[in-house]
Design an enzyme around this catalytic site. Structure first.
Site, PDB file in Angstrom:
ATOM      1  N   ASP A  95       0.978  -1.171   0.067  1.00 44.17           N
ATOM      2  CA  ASP A  95      -0.078  -0.090   0.130  1.00 44.17           C
ATOM      3  C   ASP A  95       0.860   1.236   0.056  1.00 44.17           C
ATOM      4  OD1 ASP A  95      -2.226  -1.599   0.103  1.00 44.17           O
ATOM      5  OD2 ASP A  95      -2.280  -1.531   2.085  1.00 44.17           O
ATOM      6  N   LYS A  96       0.164   2.264  -0.540  1.00 49.04           N
ATOM      7  CA  LYS A  96       1.104   3.636  -0.588  1.00 49.04           C
ATOM      8  C   LYS A  96       1.861   3.914   0.972  1.00 49.04           C
ATOM      9  CE  LYS A  96       0.435   8.523  -0.690  1.00 49.04           C
ATOM     10  NZ  LYS A  96      -0.841   9.627  -0.691  1.00 49.04           N
TER      11      LYS A  96
END
Length: 355
Positions: free
Chosen positions: A151-152
């Site tokens: 995830d970012k």
């Protein structure tokens, strides 16, 4: 038998010729060619057939065409196409790199792949600039082969293929999720609360939330996809009040679903600190922390989740590769702040204990 690999021209990089023997007769063409040409996936063969680049005397139009004994099959390989994604000279923490793959220690805040709203400034943009001509083509396109994502706002280790053959080998390992012993990856996370057991597993199917399609949720019955997360409690940090207790976990995935760790931990009542999507009740829990930890925890700009260890078998050499990543500075500061402050006994408290 593969007869030859011959360079052709600027549009076709090479031709591979494969001779079919009596034992090959009747096999489905795409499956047979993929087994004969090293590093060539069945999906790639199907694309080449669809593009009219596979022949045996005449062009073959169907992937399911039966192989004929004694026939010579020619596979024309075009030059890899440009991806259309611009390379950007962004800083990268390269842990390991060779001709086939690259291992990156990704910082929080970096998106892995371009998407709507994130067309630039991604890891893929950075890798295209960094790797340059060493990207030989994944599925016929000059691009990095992303076999797993973070995830970012999750930091840590991530491996990316530079060649089609490496991409195929790594993808196979990640699809097995370590069940065959070749792949191992683990995460560290600070979560709210004390878990009832020192180790355990969360086995709950996951799918798109009906209430919010941007979120993942635990599903009922046979809906969604199977997902299993194993955890081990490494440390517990008591808060000023029980609601402020925090645990440090090591997590191992048996499956690799979107947001799996974050959703599973929230599902059992122990969301990851700083998780803006699945960490409901953050302000209430924050108020129960020790005074020194409140400022550090409230300053978190992302979930306290880090991909700390990655082991896999090199898809070309077969060598076992092992990498580890220390907690980044923001999570290190969090861990230090969560440790309870030991106060020196006052004269008043000493008198109370002596009575």
């Amino acid at each position: 038998m593969v007869l030859s690999t011959v360079p052709i021209d600027e549009k076709i990089s090479s031709i591979i010729e494969v001779l079919a023997g009596p034992e090959d007769a009747g096999q489905r063409l795409d499956r047979w060619l993929a087994s004969k040409i090293e590093g060539m996936s069945r999906a790639r063969i199907q694309t080449l057939i669809r593009d009219g680049l596979v022949a045996a005397g005449q062009t073959i139009g169907e992937a399911r065409t039966p192989v004929k004994s004694g026939a010579t099959y020619t596979v024309r390989l075009p030059e890899a196409e440009e991806t259309g994604v611009a390379g950007e000279a962004l800083p990268l923490d390269v842990v390991y790199e060779d001709d086939d793959l690259i291992v990156i220690d990704k910082p929080a805040g970096l998106v892995v792949h371009p998407s709507a709203g994130h067309e630039t400034g991604t890891l893929v943009n950075a890798l295209i600039a960094h790797c340059g001509d060493s990207l030989s083509g994944i599925g016929g396109v000059k691009r990095p082969g992303i076999v797993h994502r973070l995830d970012k706002d999750t930091s840590g280790l991530l491996v990316v293929a530079k060649t089609d053959e490496a991409h195929q080998g790594l993808a196979e390992q990640f699809q097995s999720h370590g069940r065959d012993g070749r792949l191992h990856r683990s995460y560290l996370a600070y979560v709210w609360g004390r878990l009832p057991l020192p180790s355990g597993s969360v086995d709950a199917r996951l799918g798109r939330s009906r209430a919010n399609r941007m979120k993942i949720a635990v599903t009922r019955g046979e809906a969604g996809r199977s997902a299993k997360t194993h955890y081990e409690v490494l440390d517990v940090f008591p808060g000023e009040k029980p609601a402020g207790d925090v645990s440090l976990l090591r997590l191992v995935l048996e499956t690799g679903r979107t947001h799996q760790i974050r959703v599973h931990l929230a599902h059992i009542g122990h969301p990851v600190l700083g998780d803006p999507t699945y960490g409901a009740g953050f302000k209430t829990r924050l108020a129960a922390l020790h005074e020194g930890a409140k400022d550090v925890a409230s300053s978190l700009t992302r979930q306290a989740l880090h991909a700390a260890a990655l082991e896999f078998e090199h898809p070309i050499s077969g060598k076992k590769l092992r990498f580890s990543s220390k907690l980044p500075s923001d999570l290190e500061r969090l861990g230090e702040a969560l440790k309870p402050t030991r106060r020196e006994p006052t004269e008043k408290s000493t008198r109370r204990r002596s009575k």
